[in-house]
Design an enzyme around this catalytic site. Structure first.
Site, PDB file in Angstrom:
ATOM      1  N   ASP A 235      43.310  51.664  44.271  1.00  0.00           N
ATOM      2  CA  ASP A 235      43.257  50.249  43.933  1.00  0.00           C
ATOM      3  C   ASP A 235      42.431  50.129  42.655  1.00  0.00           C
ATOM      4  O   ASP A 235      41.203  50.185  42.695  1.00  0.00           O
ATOM      5  CB  ASP A 235      42.605  49.485  45.105  1.00  0.00           C
ATOM      6  CG  ASP A 235      42.311  48.041  44.763  1.00  0.00           C
ATOM      7  OD1 ASP A 235      42.495  47.638  43.598  1.00  0.00           O
ATOM      8  OD2 ASP A 235      41.885  47.301  45.676  1.00  0.00           O
ATOM      9  N   GLN A 238      39.766  46.587  39.599  1.00  0.00           N
ATOM     10  CA  GLN A 238      38.510  46.339  38.871  1.00  0.00           C
ATOM     11  C   GLN A 238      38.212  47.433  37.849  1.00  0.00           C
ATOM     12  O   GLN A 238      37.163  47.378  37.196  1.00  0.00           O
ATOM     13  CB  GLN A 238      37.338  46.243  39.866  1.00  0.00           C
ATOM     14  CG  GLN A 238      37.445  45.106  40.847  1.00  0.00           C
ATOM     15  CD  GLN A 238      37.255  43.725  40.206  1.00  0.00           C
ATOM     16  OE1 GLN A 238      36.745  43.590  39.102  1.00  0.00           O
ATOM     17  NE2 GLN A 238      37.680  42.687  40.916  1.00  0.00           N
ATOM     18  N   LYS A 261      43.207  40.235  35.810  1.00  0.00           N
ATOM     19  CA  LYS A 261      41.823  40.704  35.703  1.00  0.00           C
ATOM     20  C   LYS A 261      41.620  41.475  34.409  1.00  0.00           C
ATOM     21  O   LYS A 261      40.511  41.893  34.089  1.00  0.00           O
ATOM     22  CB  LYS A 261      41.467  41.595  36.901  1.00  0.00           C
ATOM     23  CG  LYS A 261      41.466  40.828  38.227  1.00  0.00           C
ATOM     24  CD  LYS A 261      40.945  41.693  39.337  1.00  0.00           C
ATOM     25  CE  LYS A 261      41.272  41.156  40.706  1.00  0.00           C
ATOM     26  NZ  LYS A 261      40.471  39.993  41.101  1.00  0.00           N
TER      27      LYS A 261
HETATM   28  N1  7TS Z   1      41.467  44.928  44.884  1.00  0.00           N
HETATM   29  C1  7TS Z   1      40.286  44.683  44.303  1.00  0.00           C
HETATM   30  C2  7TS Z   1      39.307  45.806  44.130  1.00  0.00           C
HETATM   31  C3  7TS Z   1      40.007  43.391  43.870  1.00  0.00           C
HETATM   32  O1  7TS Z   1      38.823  43.150  43.285  1.00  0.00           O
HETATM   33  C4  7TS Z   1      40.946  42.360  44.056  1.00  0.00           C
HETATM   34  C5  7TS Z   1      40.655  40.937  43.698  1.00  0.00           C
HETATM   35  C6  7TS Z   1      42.175  42.687  44.637  1.00  0.00           C
HETATM   36  C7  7TS Z   1      42.395  43.978  45.056  1.00  0.00           C
HETATM   37  C8  7TS Z   1      43.259  41.688  44.794  1.00  0.00           C
HETATM   38  O2  7TS Z   1      43.790  41.406  43.532  1.00  0.00           O
HETATM   39  P1  7TS Z   1      44.926  40.302  43.350  1.00  0.00           P
HETATM   40  O3  7TS Z   1      45.073  40.175  41.866  1.00  0.00           O
HETATM   41  O4  7TS Z   1      46.158  40.821  43.999  1.00  0.00           O
HETATM   42  O5  7TS Z   1      44.418  39.060  43.991  1.00  0.00           O
HETATM   43  N2  7TS Z   1      39.285  40.646  43.650  1.00  0.00           N
HETATM   44  C9  7TS Z   1      38.724  39.416  43.566  1.00  0.00           C
HETATM   45  C10 7TS Z   1      37.346  39.250  43.480  1.00  0.00           C
HETATM   46  O6  7TS Z   1      36.537  40.159  43.451  1.00  0.00           O
HETATM   47  N3  7TS Z   1      37.077  37.938  43.419  1.00  0.00           N
HETATM   48  O7  7TS Z   1      38.231  37.263  43.486  1.00  0.00           O
HETATM   49  C11 7TS Z   1      39.279  38.164  43.579  1.00  0.00           C
END
Ligand code: 7TS
Length: 441
Positions: A235, A238, A261
């Protein structure tokens, strides 16, 4: 990124070969140049949203972990696409559709290059990290997992990298195993060794923790999983905004991330997978584009990457992601890493000086994400006072409830930085926390 015990000025973001080529004398000098190469004030001018007041104060945006802001180049690319270029892709014979298809597919090439995948068709567009992991959990569920098999995640995972695997366990009878995290926020590799065995089918871990900033020792984790014949899912939600990623060098089987992100639009993301593995997996969603021939008796699926891309995708989002990648590459990851490492060291030093502030996690390697608590005060009270001063942080469990349980806390205040944040903003954060401390008593 900062490595514990190292001063930021001594970390080798720049190799000795680069030192030679750049004709600078020492690594230290080279790294100072890298920090300076990135001028946040120039960069901030590229992000229109940053130039505004919130609650009567200049906005200090420190919630990049939740979603980063977008440079004008990304916003303009999306407007231009809708003003001049929009059409559905992969289906029309007309010129506009052909052009849109070509441009969208160019983005796949940019993603391939960004993460150094071997082939463009190993890049699957999804709606984001969450969908990428759900796709894998669903498709791997077909044949790869059965009763008694084991899936390993770590204690610091985002819910997106826990719940899809739990669903798969419920369906298949497989067991979920968890690598514990130590007090500093590092995953415990000794415990990982003990969890691994010949029943382990999948190891799925974050590259960077969204709550603690921990950078996981992926190479070791991946190699050990492969020794047991397990597949490895990373994953990378980040990681990609902060550091260069090379999926071939990591040798992971799958790598997932989200455009929003990494300075691109919401609603688009990436699943990278090794070609042979993606070829073996059954499709996730059924519909248009993912087929080569449909009859009521039997449907034949399209080849990669289309097999996993049913329906009309987020075309504009893809175009925006392409512009975000161009933006990152123009800055250069080596400059981003050097700048953010310096910023992180500064922020940690300043925050540690605040009476009653407790950092949650001080991992060996840390990206530009800091979680903390202020005395016994509830994180949302601290966050609300910061917000009154124009400072945007996230408070709560950050979708990592098991990690909060590990520390015996309900949540944290999290400041997550990007290359457009400055040391002046760190100072404003520190003053804001001091104010919260005096207001909350
Ligand atoms: N994995 C990690 C490590 C994340 O930080 C996030 C979202 C996701 C998966 C999910 O990502 P998405 O784009 O599919 O939603 N993290 C966060 C956060 O830290 N604050 O709000 C969303």
């Amino acid at each position: 990124m900062r490595t514990s015990g190292e001063r930021c000025s001594s970390k080798s973001w720049i190799t000795s070969t680069q030192v030679k080529n750049n004709k600078v004398e020492t690594l230290e000098e080279a790294n100072t140049i890298a920090v300076m190469a990135l001028d946040p004030n120039k960069i901030r001018a590229d992000f229109p949203i940053l130039d505004q007041e919130v609650n009567g104060y200049p906005l200090v945006y420190l919630d990049n972990g939740a979603s980063s802001q977008k440079p004008k180049a990304v916003i303009d690319t999306i407007s231009k696409y809708y003003e001049h270029e929009h059409s559905n892709i992969h289906r029309g014979v007309h010129t506009l559709s052909g052009k849109a298809t070509e441009k969208y597919e160019l983005v796949r090439g940019k993603v391939r290059k960004l993460i150094n995948a071997a082939h463009e068709h190993e890049i699957i567009f999804t709606r984001g990290t969450t969908e990428s992991i759900n796709l894998l959990a669903s498709s791997l569920g077909g044949s790869a997992i059965s009763e008694g098999d084991e899936i390993i995640v770590s204690e610091l995972e985002h819910h997106s990298n826990i719940v899809p695997w739990q669903l798969l366990c419920e369906k298949s009878g497989a067991k979920l195993k968890v690598i514990p995290v130590d007090d500093n926020g590092n995953v415990e590799l000794g415990a990982y060794d003990e969890l691994l065995n010949d029943k382990t089918r999948i190891v799925s871990v974050a590259h960077v923790s969204n709550t603690l900033g921990t950078v996981l020792p992926l190479k070791e984790i991946i190699e050990k999983a492969h020794d047991q014949g397990a597949l490895v899912v990373i994953d990378g939600a980040q990681a990609v905004p902060h550091m260069s990623v090379d999926v071939q060098d990591l040798n992971c089987d799958f790598y997932c991330f989200s455009s929003h992100k990494m300075f691109g639009p919401t609603g688009v993301g990436v699943l990278y997978g090794k070609e042979d593995l993606l070829n073996e997996l059954p499709p996730y969603h059924g519909g248009g584009n993912m087929i080569s021939r449909v009859t009521f008796e039997k449907t034949e699926y399209n080849e990669l990457p289309h097999k996993f891309e049913a329906g009309t995708p987020n075309i504009a989002g893809g175009m925006g992601l392409g512009a975000a990648i161009d933006y990152i590459e123009a800055l250069g990851y080596e400059n981003i890493e050097a700048y953010e490492s310096d910023l992180l060291s500064y922020a940690l030093e300043k925050l540690k000086g605040i009476e009653g502030l407790r950092l949650i996690g001080e991992p060996e390697e840390q990206a530009c994400v800091i979680s903390f608590l202020l005395g016994e005060h509830h994180p949302s009270d601290v966050g609300a006072i910061l917000d009154r001063q124009g400072i945007a942080v996230r408070t709560g469990h950050h979708c990592t409830q098991p990690l909060m349980d590990r520390y015996g806390i309900a949540g944290t205040v999290r400041a997550s930085f990007s290359f457009y944040n400055t040391k002046e903003e760190v100072d404003i954060l520190v003053a804001g926390i001091e104010k919260a401390r005096s207001m909350l008593g």
